[in-house]
Enzyme design. Structure first.
Site, PDB file in Angstrom:
ATOM      1  N   HIS A 256      32.295  36.282  49.418  1.00  0.00           N
ATOM      2  CA  HIS A 256      31.100  36.375  48.810  1.00  0.00           C
ATOM      3  C   HIS A 256      31.031  37.194  47.760  1.00  0.00           C
TER       4      HIS A 256
ATOM      5  N   ASP B 210      34.149  33.934  14.546  1.00  0.00           N
ATOM      6  CA  ASP B 210      35.362  33.560  15.860  1.00  0.00           C
ATOM      7  C   ASP B 210      35.679  34.499  16.614  1.00  0.00           C
TER       8      ASP B 210
ATOM      9  N   TRP C  82      36.033  42.302  50.844  1.00  0.00           N
ATOM     10  CA  TRP C  82      37.079  42.330  49.473  1.00  0.00           C
ATOM     11  C   TRP C  82      38.237  42.837  48.404  1.00  0.00           C
TER      12      TRP C  82
ATOM     13  N   SER D 173      43.408  36.326  33.491  1.00  0.00           N
ATOM     14  CA  SER D 173      42.491  35.554  32.298  1.00  0.00           C
ATOM     15  C   SER D 173      41.335  36.766  32.112  1.00  0.00           C
ATOM     16  N   SER D 174      41.613  38.286  32.797  1.00  0.00           N
ATOM     17  CA  SER D 174      40.837  39.261  32.275  1.00  0.00           C
ATOM     18  C   SER D 174      41.386  39.880  30.907  1.00  0.00           C
TER      19      SER D 174
ATOM     20  N   HIS E 157      36.858  51.735  41.571  1.00  0.00           N
ATOM     21  CA  HIS E 157      35.729  52.177  40.510  1.00  0.00           C
ATOM     22  C   HIS E 157      35.348  51.498  39.257  1.00  0.00           C
TER      23      HIS E 157
ATOM     24  N   GLU F 215      36.289  49.130  38.719  1.00  0.00           N
ATOM     25  CA  GLU F 215      35.612  47.860  38.449  1.00  0.00           C
ATOM     26  C   GLU F 215      34.166  47.940  38.242  1.00  0.00           C
TER      27      GLU F 215
ATOM     28  N   TYR G  72      31.820  49.994  36.858  1.00  0.00           N
ATOM     29  CA  TYR G  72      30.817  49.985  35.393  1.00  0.00           C
ATOM     30  C   TYR G  72      31.584  48.809  34.629  1.00  0.00           C
TER      31      TYR G  72
ATOM     32  N   SER H  53      20.925  47.400  25.566  1.00  0.00           N
ATOM     33  CA  SER H  53      20.317  47.891  24.575  1.00  0.00           C
ATOM     34  C   SER H  53      19.997  47.431  23.413  1.00  0.00           C
TER      35      SER H  53
ATOM     36  N   HIS I  42      35.633  58.601  46.286  1.00  0.00           N
ATOM     37  CA  HIS I  42      34.487  58.876  47.036  1.00  0.00           C
ATOM     38  C   HIS I  42      34.517  57.711  47.639  1.00  0.00           C
ATOM     39  N   HIS I  43      35.167  56.249  47.760  1.00  0.00           N
ATOM     40  CA  HIS I  43      35.102  55.404  48.858  1.00  0.00           C
ATOM     41  C   HIS I  43      35.849  55.479  50.014  1.00  0.00           C
TER      42      HIS I  43
ATOM     43  N   THR J 102      25.050  58.742  32.715  1.00  0.00           N
ATOM     44  CA  THR J 102      24.117  57.624  32.679  1.00  0.00           C
ATOM     45  C   THR J 102      22.322  58.245  32.761  1.00  0.00           C
TER      46      THR J 102
ATOM     47  N   LYS K  56      21.895  57.873  28.965  1.00  0.00           N
ATOM     48  CA  LYS K  56      21.182  56.612  28.461  1.00  0.00           C
ATOM     49  C   LYS K  56      20.168  56.076  29.655  1.00  0.00           C
TER      50      LYS K  56
ATOM     51  N   ARG L  30      28.203  47.834  58.387  1.00  0.00           N
ATOM     52  CA  ARG L  30      28.148  46.595  57.359  1.00  0.00           C
ATOM     53  C   ARG L  30      29.254  45.658  57.980  1.00  0.00           C
TER      54      ARG L  30
HETATM   55  C1  HEA Z   1      27.333  40.807  41.501  1.00  0.00           C
HETATM   56  C2  HEA Z   1      28.118  40.938  43.278  1.00  0.00           C
HETATM   57  C3  HEA Z   1      27.380  40.386  44.390  1.00  0.00           C
HETATM   58  C4  HEA Z   1      25.832  39.542  43.639  1.00  0.00           C
HETATM   59  C5  HEA Z   1      25.213  38.602  42.982  1.00  0.00           C
HETATM   60  C6  HEA Z   1      25.356  39.101  45.303  1.00  0.00           C
HETATM   61  C7  HEA Z   1      24.456  39.534  45.927  1.00  0.00           C
HETATM   62  C8  HEA Z   1      23.611  38.675  47.229  1.00  0.00           C
HETATM   63  N1  HEA Z   1      24.709  39.393  48.209  1.00  0.00           N
HETATM   64 FE1  HEA Z   1      25.983  40.387  48.568  1.00  0.00          FE
HETATM   65  N2  HEA Z   1      28.079  41.673  48.850  1.00  0.00           N
HETATM   66  C9  HEA Z   1      28.573  41.498  47.535  1.00  0.00           C
HETATM   67  C10 HEA Z   1      28.037  41.458  46.142  1.00  0.00           C
HETATM   68  C11 HEA Z   1      27.220  40.863  45.368  1.00  0.00           C
HETATM   69  N3  HEA Z   1      26.283  39.990  46.257  1.00  0.00           N
HETATM   70  C12 HEA Z   1      29.951  42.880  47.749  1.00  0.00           C
HETATM   71  C13 HEA Z   1      30.778  43.085  46.848  1.00  0.00           C
HETATM   72  C14 HEA Z   1      29.821  42.765  48.846  1.00  0.00           C
HETATM   73  C15 HEA Z   1      30.661  43.307  49.740  1.00  0.00           C
HETATM   74  C16 HEA Z   1      31.922  41.874  50.213  1.00  0.00           C
HETATM   75  C17 HEA Z   1      32.663  42.944  51.439  1.00  0.00           C
HETATM   76  O1  HEA Z   1      31.393  43.392  52.197  1.00  0.00           O
HETATM   77  O2  HEA Z   1      34.037  42.659  51.253  1.00  0.00           O
HETATM   78  C18 HEA Z   1      28.221  41.824  48.754  1.00  0.00           C
HETATM   79  C19 HEA Z   1      27.928  42.181  50.680  1.00  0.00           C
HETATM   80  C20 HEA Z   1      26.881  41.136  51.011  1.00  0.00           C
HETATM   81  C21 HEA Z   1      26.260  41.606  52.374  1.00  0.00           C
HETATM   82  C22 HEA Z   1      26.937  42.402  53.419  1.00  0.00           C
HETATM   83  C23 HEA Z   1      27.710  41.906  54.206  1.00  0.00           C
HETATM   84  C24 HEA Z   1      28.173  42.125  55.768  1.00  0.00           C
HETATM   85  O3  HEA Z   1      28.866  43.586  56.117  1.00  0.00           O
HETATM   86  O4  HEA Z   1      28.929  41.642  56.296  1.00  0.00           O
HETATM   87  C25 HEA Z   1      25.251  41.183  52.600  1.00  0.00           C
HETATM   88  C26 HEA Z   1      23.757  40.646  53.017  1.00  0.00           C
HETATM   89  O5  HEA Z   1      23.112  40.715  53.332  1.00  0.00           O
HETATM   90  C27 HEA Z   1      24.861  40.091  51.185  1.00  0.00           C
HETATM   91  C28 HEA Z   1      23.767  38.898  50.565  1.00  0.00           C
HETATM   92  C29 HEA Z   1      23.596  39.644  49.394  1.00  0.00           C
HETATM   93  C30 HEA Z   1      22.221  37.799  48.726  1.00  0.00           C
HETATM   94  C31 HEA Z   1      21.109  37.704  49.818  1.00  0.00           C
HETATM   95  C32 HEA Z   1      22.927  37.662  47.505  1.00  0.00           C
HETATM   96  C33 HEA Z   1      21.118  37.410  46.208  1.00  0.00           C
HETATM   97  O6  HEA Z   1      21.087  37.869  46.010  1.00  0.00           O
HETATM   98  C34 HEA Z   1      22.319  36.376  46.085  1.00  0.00           C
HETATM   99  C35 HEA Z   1      21.709  35.187  45.744  1.00  0.00           C
HETATM  100  C36 HEA Z   1      21.603  33.781  45.230  1.00  0.00           C
HETATM  101  C37 HEA Z   1      21.832  32.486  45.928  1.00  0.00           C
HETATM  102  C38 HEA Z   1      21.008  31.636  47.151  1.00  0.00           C
HETATM  103  C39 HEA Z   1      22.162  30.987  45.393  1.00  0.00           C
HETATM  104  C40 HEA Z   1      21.252  30.401  44.099  1.00  0.00           C
HETATM  105  C41 HEA Z   1      20.419  29.563  44.585  1.00  0.00           C
HETATM  106  C42 HEA Z   1      20.630  28.543  45.671  1.00  0.00           C
HETATM  107  C43 HEA Z   1      21.552  27.379  45.589  1.00  0.00           C
HETATM  108  C44 HEA Z   1      19.773  27.373  45.747  1.00  0.00           C
HETATM  109  C45 HEA Z   1      19.790  27.248  47.100  1.00  0.00           C
HETATM  110  C46 HEA Z   1      19.008  28.245  47.783  1.00  0.00           C
HETATM  111  C47 HEA Z   1      18.971  28.273  48.908  1.00  0.00           C
HETATM  112  C48 HEA Z   1      18.439  26.934  49.629  1.00  0.00           C
HETATM  113  C49 HEA Z   1      17.291  28.937  49.412  1.00  0.00           C
HETATM  114  N4  HEA Z   1      25.823  40.272  50.295  1.00  0.00           N
HETATM  115  C1  HEA Z   2      27.557  48.391  39.119  1.00  0.00           C
HETATM  116  C2  HEA Z   2      28.050  48.694  40.098  1.00  0.00           C
HETATM  117  C3  HEA Z   2      27.709  49.884  40.042  1.00  0.00           C
HETATM  118  C4  HEA Z   2      27.529  51.174  40.198  1.00  0.00           C
HETATM  119  C5  HEA Z   2      26.755  51.103  38.001  1.00  0.00           C
HETATM  120  C6  HEA Z   2      27.698  52.396  40.465  1.00  0.00           C
HETATM  121  C7  HEA Z   2      27.357  53.007  40.678  1.00  0.00           C
HETATM  122  C8  HEA Z   2      27.452  54.922  41.623  1.00  0.00           C
HETATM  123  N1  HEA Z   2      27.407  54.621  42.496  1.00  0.00           N
HETATM  124 FE1  HEA Z   2      28.307  52.597  44.202  1.00  0.00          FE
HETATM  125  N2  HEA Z   2      29.621  51.482  44.208  1.00  0.00           N
HETATM  126  C9  HEA Z   2      29.087  50.182  43.880  1.00  0.00           C
HETATM  127  C10 HEA Z   2      28.851  49.799  42.642  1.00  0.00           C
HETATM  128  C11 HEA Z   2      28.217  50.760  41.218  1.00  0.00           C
HETATM  129  N3  HEA Z   2      28.551  52.511  42.204  1.00  0.00           N
HETATM  130  C12 HEA Z   2      30.415  49.226  44.889  1.00  0.00           C
HETATM  131  C13 HEA Z   2      30.226  47.641  44.779  1.00  0.00           C
HETATM  132  C14 HEA Z   2      30.339  49.957  45.813  1.00  0.00           C
HETATM  133  C15 HEA Z   2      30.982  49.685  47.293  1.00  0.00           C
HETATM  134  C16 HEA Z   2      32.342  49.020  47.554  1.00  0.00           C
HETATM  135  C17 HEA Z   2      32.406  48.948  48.628  1.00  0.00           C
HETATM  136  O1  HEA Z   2      32.597  49.246  49.513  1.00  0.00           O
HETATM  137  O2  HEA Z   2      32.535  47.123  49.019  1.00  0.00           O
HETATM  138  C18 HEA Z   2      29.842  51.027  46.005  1.00  0.00           C
HETATM  139  C19 HEA Z   2      30.234  52.144  46.617  1.00  0.00           C
HETATM  140  C20 HEA Z   2      29.775  54.302  46.355  1.00  0.00           C
HETATM  141  C21 HEA Z   2      29.853  54.846  47.050  1.00  0.00           C
HETATM  142  C22 HEA Z   2      30.984  54.548  48.157  1.00  0.00           C
HETATM  143  C23 HEA Z   2      29.671  54.528  49.432  1.00  0.00           C
HETATM  144  C24 HEA Z   2      30.447  54.339  50.711  1.00  0.00           C
HETATM  145  O3  HEA Z   2      31.808  53.399  51.024  1.00  0.00           O
HETATM  146  O4  HEA Z   2      30.245  54.881  51.368  1.00  0.00           O
HETATM  147  C25 HEA Z   2      29.642  55.797  46.265  1.00  0.00           C
HETATM  148  C26 HEA Z   2      30.296  56.738  46.834  1.00  0.00           C
HETATM  149  O5  HEA Z   2      30.089  57.865  46.057  1.00  0.00           O
HETATM  150  C27 HEA Z   2      28.737  55.382  45.414  1.00  0.00           C
HETATM  151  C28 HEA Z   2      28.919  55.864  44.506  1.00  0.00           C
HETATM  152  C29 HEA Z   2      28.043  55.574  43.171  1.00  0.00           C
HETATM  153  C30 HEA Z   2      27.742  56.452  41.797  1.00  0.00           C
HETATM  154  C31 HEA Z   2      27.289  58.143  42.054  1.00  0.00           C
HETATM  155  C32 HEA Z   2      26.814  55.527  40.740  1.00  0.00           C
HETATM  156  C33 HEA Z   2      26.671  56.432  39.364  1.00  0.00           C
HETATM  157  O6  HEA Z   2      27.168  55.738  38.560  1.00  0.00           O
HETATM  158  C34 HEA Z   2      25.358  56.439  39.770  1.00  0.00           C
HETATM  159  C35 HEA Z   2      24.663  57.011  38.538  1.00  0.00           C
HETATM  160  C36 HEA Z   2      23.131  56.610  38.187  1.00  0.00           C
HETATM  161  C37 HEA Z   2      22.201  57.696  37.980  1.00  0.00           C
HETATM  162  C38 HEA Z   2      22.370  59.017  39.427  1.00  0.00           C
HETATM  163  C39 HEA Z   2      20.620  57.246  37.913  1.00  0.00           C
HETATM  164  C40 HEA Z   2      20.537  57.472  36.445  1.00  0.00           C
HETATM  165  C41 HEA Z   2      19.764  59.296  36.006  1.00  0.00           C
HETATM  166  C42 HEA Z   2      19.896  60.066  35.950  1.00  0.00           C
HETATM  167  C43 HEA Z   2      17.753  59.177  35.704  1.00  0.00           C
HETATM  168  C44 HEA Z   2      19.385  61.622  35.712  1.00  0.00           C
HETATM  169  C45 HEA Z   2      19.319  62.093  36.158  1.00  0.00           C
HETATM  170  C46 HEA Z   2      19.684  62.297  37.741  1.00  0.00           C
HETATM  171  C47 HEA Z   2      20.379  63.391  38.575  1.00  0.00           C
HETATM  172  C48 HEA Z   2      20.389  64.897  37.816  1.00  0.00           C
HETATM  173  C49 HEA Z   2      20.433  62.786  39.872  1.00  0.00           C
HETATM  174  N4  HEA Z   2      29.165  54.228  45.169  1.00  0.00           N
HETATM  175 CU   LIG Z   3      32.835  54.006  43.327  1.00  0.00          CU
END
Ligand code: HEA
Ligand code: HEA
Ligand SMILES: [Cu+2]
Ligand code: CUA
Lengths: 288, 531, 378
Positions: free
Chosen positions: B82, B111, B147, B174-175, B258, B260, B262, B273, B307-308, B333, B336, B455
């Site tokens: 997933h 293009d 993942w 690809s990327s 990380h 990634e 962004y 925007s 931080h992860h 951020t 923005k 989790r």
């Molecule tokens: C951008 C990325 C993305 C997106 C879009 C989503 C979307 C969703 N995620 Fe996901 N998620 C991740 C990225 C994302 N996730 C990642 C990176 C992890 C960590 C994996 C890891 O731990 O290694 C994670 C882990 C994760 C967990 C934790 C699992 C675990 O720790 O064991 C859960 C649990 O609730 C969850 C739930 C969902 C749900 C309910 C949606 C929903 O938003 C999905 C909605 C979409 C659909 C459902 C499909 C469209 C609809 C149909 C096909 C129609 C048919 C529908 C019905 C019959 C109801 N996600």
């Molecule tokens: C789109 C993807 C995305 C984005 C944009 C971010 C944004 C940020 N993430 Fe997140 N992060 C993930 C995707 C993302 N993250 C994923 C996928 C994981 C889990 C991966 C895994 O383990 O599977 C993760 C996990 C993760 C962790 C690890 C947690 C853990 O495993 O224990 C941490 C810890 O520092 C973190 C921090 C942050 C911070 C500080 C930002 C910042 O960029 C956020 C900045 C934004 C704001 C703060 C709000 C707007 C700001 C204001 C309005 C200004 C005023 C605010 C203040 C002065 C406070 N993220």
């Molecule tokens: Cu990070």
């Protein structure tokens, strides 16, 4: 033709639909799946990899052939040429980052994990008593002894060869720009020859490592980083040498002129990049 | 060459010279950025459904304590796939789809710079997807270590892991090709007068995203290559017995991982925007500082990865450094977010579906940003690391963040793409259902995480039952709501709806709206001149 | 029983549905289980307070920022006839909203830094316990006192598979919890025997990854007597959700008594390795050892999990020469999930191997003696 014409000159060349990309995709699918099968003992694996590789070669010939044809037909404007320059630069940057991952691993094991495993740290005292961390090392548990690869000898020789090849290539480039085709062909040939000599020495060095030094991929992190870094570099030298060989072929066919030879330059950039990586390797892997 | 019949697009001179195969071969061999953009977007949506069905299976299992739907080992595969499929199969390709469709239109290019390589960038994705899906069916099953693919679990795993490793290699290729193409297009193919600082912001965010991609995808490839050699060729990169360290993988992975995240959010920022100024009828506020903020985020993203890994046992200095650096990202951020607010301020705002999604994005992404900040406070992260709090955090930024922005982008541009207006009513339903169910699904996960639910578990202690039930109900609701989206899109594709004018949005100012809707197959063959 | 559990489930479902529909889950359900657990150490308290502090700052900023947004959405709508102004720059506000967040971050970072420094200070500990994570159990080794033991999940399979109602501490109960004295600085040395795990007790504010081949330390000083529960917090394979951490904090006197008992047990349990057992006795004992150590992978049925864990029932290795099997179980197989089990006693190993050679369809009739194991140890 999909190109734009402003006053008879194509402004930007857009190629026609092409089946080469999908051919390449099929090749990579076969190779990826085949390799996974192969490594897990499924009999079809090697055959799939082989087939995929052949398809990939066909694709590379076909695709690059098309590009060369388009280039020779003068379909590429100055702007297209600029695109090639940008793209080659960014491609080389991506390669730099690829190497960075392995250099990073080397840095990490030498400065962090190996010292941490050794006497003096909690880890060392509790789990690996008696392991004095030093470099090179096969780690606290790999029993087989090995001799590390020294810097003097083949590696130094290879350094000289590669540096020389950089010079010969530059001479060839100047010859191309000055229109001296004979000199161009000669120096380009010399570069290619030096490149393959380098590879020959490296193969010899590997055989020496395996048969006499007992230094293998499995010789702990030293073996791992040594072979990964040098092997990955060797693969790049091979690619670079093949690129130069193709350029040599094109030179002999009369391609390129003083203004119009970016393919040659791209291969040269690549070669210099491989050169620089080798210098890093020589210092960080063999010497220090 | 033979003359194959082609689409209408009357009055377009060059069409007479255009040869394109018909039927499926048109899509397989195409070198047209619009075709390729469409392919990317459909691929992404398909993957979204696949990953979504996996997520729903996860949520079904977690509806109540006990094991009922799947076995634990399969549960872990679902979680891992997933994550991989959503990130690499759904979100990233969607972003590239937007880039393909829009960047040439936004900068007045004929293009993409390398139209043929562009085709390959796309057509590498299906093989990668095939490898990922196949991995489920080989003995031992697919990757089950998340993942993030941490060793040693991934060292022990079966053949499925190798398939996943090769899939990652291919997606990386690809990327990288896609990014080189995008950068080159932006740097080299802008119309006369379109200076860098005049480009629509979406181009800027993609320029920087592409740079991030080229910098980190090879690093990921390196990481999984080392996994592969540790698995099969006796190396010890991640094995203490040979002097390596499992934590080394985590460092390399997150050096990629990380940036990634962004990569996932910056194109979404770009789309937001583009949308906000249009429906506020007011120019984007602080264009230059927006560009600098994106660049700042990108640069900072390289020095915060650990931080992860706050719980791996780093030295104090490391903890402090990574905590401070991570917190700093809130500053650009924030810039923005504030700029977006100022864009709306004193505008003349209307609430079409794209605008709704942009507002939903703003609200929920900021919330996800704040929970990210909470994670960044290292002592607090000790409690919430690897719990559902983190799951909630990243779904807020990725689903309500990127995904919502992409939905907004589709509604915003689909009139241009298909020549048909989407149904505002369906769009509004899609938005409100998504908004409500998204929060029902993911808001309670904060509570679960704080209360201590780890989790990646298929079964949990009984005190977590209530919130899990709520979350599962929300997830199913959210999933079903996406069918509404599919409906809205299909209607447009089939031309079932109002005919779209060239410029359906009153406040639109960018170049694509100067072209007819639907856009002709070839555009800007003679570059427009931008004043 | 059946009825009540159904009843509860029904109620929950109703509540959950209601919550979902209302869109405000927090209001619908009782405000329980939604915050960090009650801390029982100074560090956990600091973490708790830090979280509360950051949380409120974020709430305030959030309300402020979105207050502005909603005001604007409301007042500057086209439908109320608002005309768009065309400004798009203002250096002063842009500087302000860059600098102010920076200052706010500074105020967050300051207390966080203090807590980090305190957390990392493992000096002056009074008791050191080595904690080792295995798939899927914990081992606690009281280094100073010379005893140690395993801590396994005790929740019965029937509860997990929904055949029995779930107990109070479902999934959070073990046979042998870690035991520590109250008000004592305990240093834990954390490592793992196979893959990554993480040792986590929320009430203590300790979460530390267990990394095979490396030792990482952490510490806690529990201020209250009681039982505290946590879970493994790093994905470690299929039973990752089933490896709880339970710590019992005893008064200092009770702890001393308990420790003395443990030491005495070690002394008496020292078995005579040369004792000769008969096959039946070994197999009986072996069945228990198998259930505790092997069944997670090879399954109680001996059939394994196809593709992941081989069947022992009918296995060539099990039915073949004894030496090969002893060597495998003793040393494990590198690069696979089959870890070394040399930490088990000779008698346990002898009995489990005997068991596998005589259980299911395996009928070798052989009995492996502890002495053979001893001899095979290097
Ligand atoms: C951008 C990325 C993305 C997106 C879009 C989503 C979307 C969703 N995620 Fe996901 N998620 C991740 C990225 C994302 N996730 C990642 C990176 C992890 C960590 C994996 C890891 O731990 O290694 C994670 C882990 C994760 C967990 C934790 C699992 C675990 O720790 O064991 C859960 C649990 O609730 C969850 C739930 C969902 C749900 C309910 C949606 C929903 O938003 C999905 C909605 C979409 C659909 C459902 C499909 C469209 C609809 C149909 C096909 C129609 C048919 C529908 C019905 C019959 C109801 N996600
Ligand atoms: C789109 C993807 C995305 C984005 C944009 C971010 C944004 C940020 N993430 Fe997140 N992060 C993930 C995707 C993302 N993250 C994923 C996928 C994981 C889990 C991966 C895994 O383990 O599977 C993760 C996990 C993760 C962790 C690890 C947690 C853990 O495993 O224990 C941490 C810890 O520092 C973190 C921090 C942050 C911070 C500080 C930002 C910042 O960029 C956020 C900045 C934004 C704001 C703060 C709000 C707007 C700001 C204001 C309005 C200004 C005023 C605010 C203040 C002065 C406070 N993220
Ligand atoms: Cu990070
Ligand atoms: Cu042990 Cu998770």
């Amino acid at each position: 033709m999909g190109s734009t014409t402003t006053g008879g000159q194509p402004a930007y060349y857009i190629p026609q639909p092409s089946h080469w990309p999908i051919t390449g995709s099929v090749a990579l699918l076969l190779m990826g799946m085949g390799a996974a099968f192969w490594f897990n003992g499924v009999a079809a694996g090697p055959w799939m990899v082989g087939t995929g590789f052949v398809i990939l070669l066909v694709m590379l010939f076909g695709w690059f052939g098309t590009v060369i044809g388009e280039s020779e037909a003068r379909l590429y404007s100055k702007r297209v040429d600029m695109s090639f320059r940008w793209s080659m630069s960014w491609f080389i940057f991506s390669e730099v980052m690829f190497f960075a991952a392995f250099f990073g691993a080397l840095f990490y094991v030498r400065n962090l994990s190996v010292p941490d495993l050794g006497a003096g740290s909690v880890t060392g005292n509790t789990l690996w008593p008696g392991y004095a961390s030093q470099w090179p090392t096969a780690g606290p548990y790999v029993a087989e002894k090995f001799t590390p690869m020294g810097a003097i000898g083949i590696p130094l020789l290879n350094t000289i060869i590669l540096l020389t090849s950089g010079v010969t290539l530059t001479i060839a480039h100047h010859a191309l720009k000055a229109g001296h085709r004979g000199s161009l062909a000669f120096w380009l040939f010399a570069t290619v020859a030096l490149g393959f000599t380098f590879l020959g020495f490296q193969i010899y060095e590997y055989m020496h490592a395996y048969s006499e030094l007992n230094l293998k991929l499995s010789s702990g992190v030293y073996g791992s980083t040594f072979f990964m870094l040098t092997g990955f570099h060797g693969a790049h030298v091979t690619i670079g040498a093949i690129m130069l060989l193709v350029m040599l072929g094109r030179v002999l066919k009369g391609h390129f002129d003083a203004q119009h030879h970016f393919a040659f330059e791209a291969a040269a950039w690549y070669w210099h990049f491989v050169d620089v990586v080798w210098l890093l390797l020589f210092v960080l892997v063999y010497w220090l | 060459m033979s003359s194959i019949p082609h689409d209408h697009v009357a009055g377009h001179g060059h069409d007479a010279h255009d040869h394109r195969p018909s039927g499926i071969m048109r899509w397989v061999t195409t070198t047209n950025h619009k075709d390729i953009g469409t392919l990317y977007l459909w691929f992404s949506f398909t993957m979204f459904l696949v990953g979504g069905v996996m997520a729903l299976t996860i949520r079904a299992e977690l509806f109540q304590p006990g094991l009922q739907v799947v076995h634990p080992e399969f549960f872990n595969q679902l979680t891992s796939l997933h994550g991989l499929i959503m990130v690499f199969g759904a979100i990233m390709p969607a972003a590239v789809g937007f880039a393909n469709w829009m960047i040439p239109l936004l900068i007045g290019a004929p293009d993409m710079a390398f139209a043929r390589m562009n085709n390959w960038s796309f057509w590498l994705l299906p093989p990668a997807a095939i490898l990922l899906i196949t991995s489920l069916f080989v003995p031992g099953g697919s990757v089950s270590a998340g993942w993030t693919m941490y060793p040693p679990l991934t060292i022990e795993a079966g053949m499925g892991m190798d398939l996943v490793i090769f899939a990652v290699h291919i997606m990386g290729a690809s990327s990288i090709m896609g990014s080189i193409n995008i950068i080159t297009t932006i740097l080299n193919l802008r119309a006369p007068g379109m200076t860098l600082m005049k480009m629509p912001l979406f181009c800027w965010t993609w320029l920087i995203t592409a740079y991030l991609l080229i910098a980190v995808m090879p690093v990921l490839a390196g990481a999984v290559t080392m996994l592969l050699t540790d698995r099969h060729f006796g190396t010890s990169f991640f094995n203490a017995a040979g002097g390596g360290d499992p934590v080394l993988f985590q460092h390399i992975f997150w050096f990629f991982g990380h940036p990634e995240v962004y990569i996932i959010i910056l194109p979404a920022f770009g789309i937001i925007s583009e949308i906000l100024p249009v429906y506020s009828r007011k120019p984007l506020f602080g264009y230059a500082s927006m560009v600098y903020a994106v660049a700042g985020i990108a640069i900072l993203s390289f020095i915060v990865w650990a931080h992860h890994m706050f719980t791996v046992g780093m030295p104090t200095a490391g903890l402090l450094f990574y905590m401070y650096a991570t917190m700093l990202i809130a500053v650009p951020t924030g810039v923005k977010v504030f700029n977006w607010l100022a864009t709306m301020w004193k505008g003349s705002i209307t609430f079409e579906t794209p605008m709704l999604f942009a507002l939903g994005f703003l609200f929920l992404f900021t919330m996800g940003g704040f929970t990210g900040l909470v994670c960044a406070i290292m002592p607090v992260d000790i409690q919430i690391h690897d719990t559902y709090y983190v799951v909630a955090h990243f779904h807020y930024v990725m689903v309500a963040g990127s995904l919502f922005a992409f939905f907004g982008g589709v509604y915003h541009w689909i009139p241009k793409w298909t020549g048909t207006m989407y149904s505002e009513k369906i769009g509004q339903w899609h938005f409100w259902l998504s908004l409500v169910f998204f929060n029902v699904a993911f808001f309670p996960q904060h509570f679960l995480g704080l209360a201590g639910m780890p989790r990646r578990i298929p079964d949990y202690a009984t005190q977590f039952t209530d919130w899990n039930m709520v979350s599962s109900i929300g997830a199913f609701g959210f999933g079903l709501s996406q069918l509404v989206f599919l409906w809205a899109v299909i209607k447009c594709v089939r031309g079932d709806g109002e005919k779209a004018p060239a410029k359906p949005w009153e406040g639109a100012t960018t170049l694509e709206w100067t072209l007819p809707s639907p856009v002709p197959y070839h555009t800007f063959e003679t570059p427009p001149v931008v004043k | 029983m059946e009825r009540t559990s159904k009843g509860i489930r029904g109620q929950r479902l109703a509540a959950a549905t209601f919550a979902a529909l209302s869109g405000l889950p927090g209001v619908a359900l009782a405000a329980r289980e939604w915050n960090l657990q009650t801390p029982v150490t100074e560090i956990a308290r600091q973490q708790y307070e830090l979280h509360t502090f950051i949380f409120w700052i974020c709430v305030i900023i959030f309300v402020g920022v979105f207050g502005v947004m909603f005001y604007s959405l409301f007042k500057h709508r086209k439908s109320v006839g608002h005309q768009a102004e065309q400004f798009h720059e203002n250096t002063v506000v842009e500087i302000v909203w860059t600098v102010v967040p920076f200052l706010i971050l500074f105020f967050m970072a300051y207390p966080a830094t203090k807590t980090i420094l305190a957390m990392k200070d493992t000096t002056a500990s009074e008791l050191t316990i080595k904690v080792t994570g295995y798939q899927w159990k914990w081992n606690y080794d009281y280094l100073q006192d010379g005893f140690g033991y395993y801590s396994n999940l005790t929740t019965p399979l029937a509860q997990i598979e929904n055949r029995e109602p779930k107990g109070e501490h479902y999934l959070l109960e073990v046979d042998n919890p870690m035991v520590v004295p109250v008000d004592t600085k305990v240093r834990v040395l954390i490592t793992a025997g196979d893959v990554l795990h993480a040792w986590w007790v929320p009430a203590f504010g300790v979460k530390q990854d267990a990394i095979p081949g490396f030792v990482r330390d952490s510490w806690f000083r529990a201020e209250k007597v009681g039982t505290f529960r946590g879970q493994c917090a790093e994905l470690c394979g299929k039973e990752h959700g089933f490896m709880p951490v339970v710590v019992e904090v005893k008064s200092k006197e009770d702890y001393a008594k308990w420790a003395a008992e443990q030491k005495a047990k070690v002394a008496s349990a020292a078995e005579d390795p040369s004792k000769v057992w008969d096959e039946k006795a070994l197999a009986e004992r072996g069945e228990k050892v198998f259930a505790a150590n092997c069944a997670a992978c090879h399954q109680a049925t001996g059939k394994g999990v196809p593709g992941a864990f081989p069947a022992l029932d009918g296995s060539k290795l099990v039915l073949g020469p004894t030496a090969a099997q002893i060597a495998l179980v003793l040393n494990g197989k590198a690069g696979t999930a089959m870890a070394s089990f040399k930490q088990l006693s000779n008698t346990d190993l002898a009995s489990v191997i005997t068991y596998t050679r005589n259980a299911w369809s395996n009928k070798t009739g052989q009995a492996i003696q502890p002495a053979e194991i001893q001899a095979a140890r290097k």
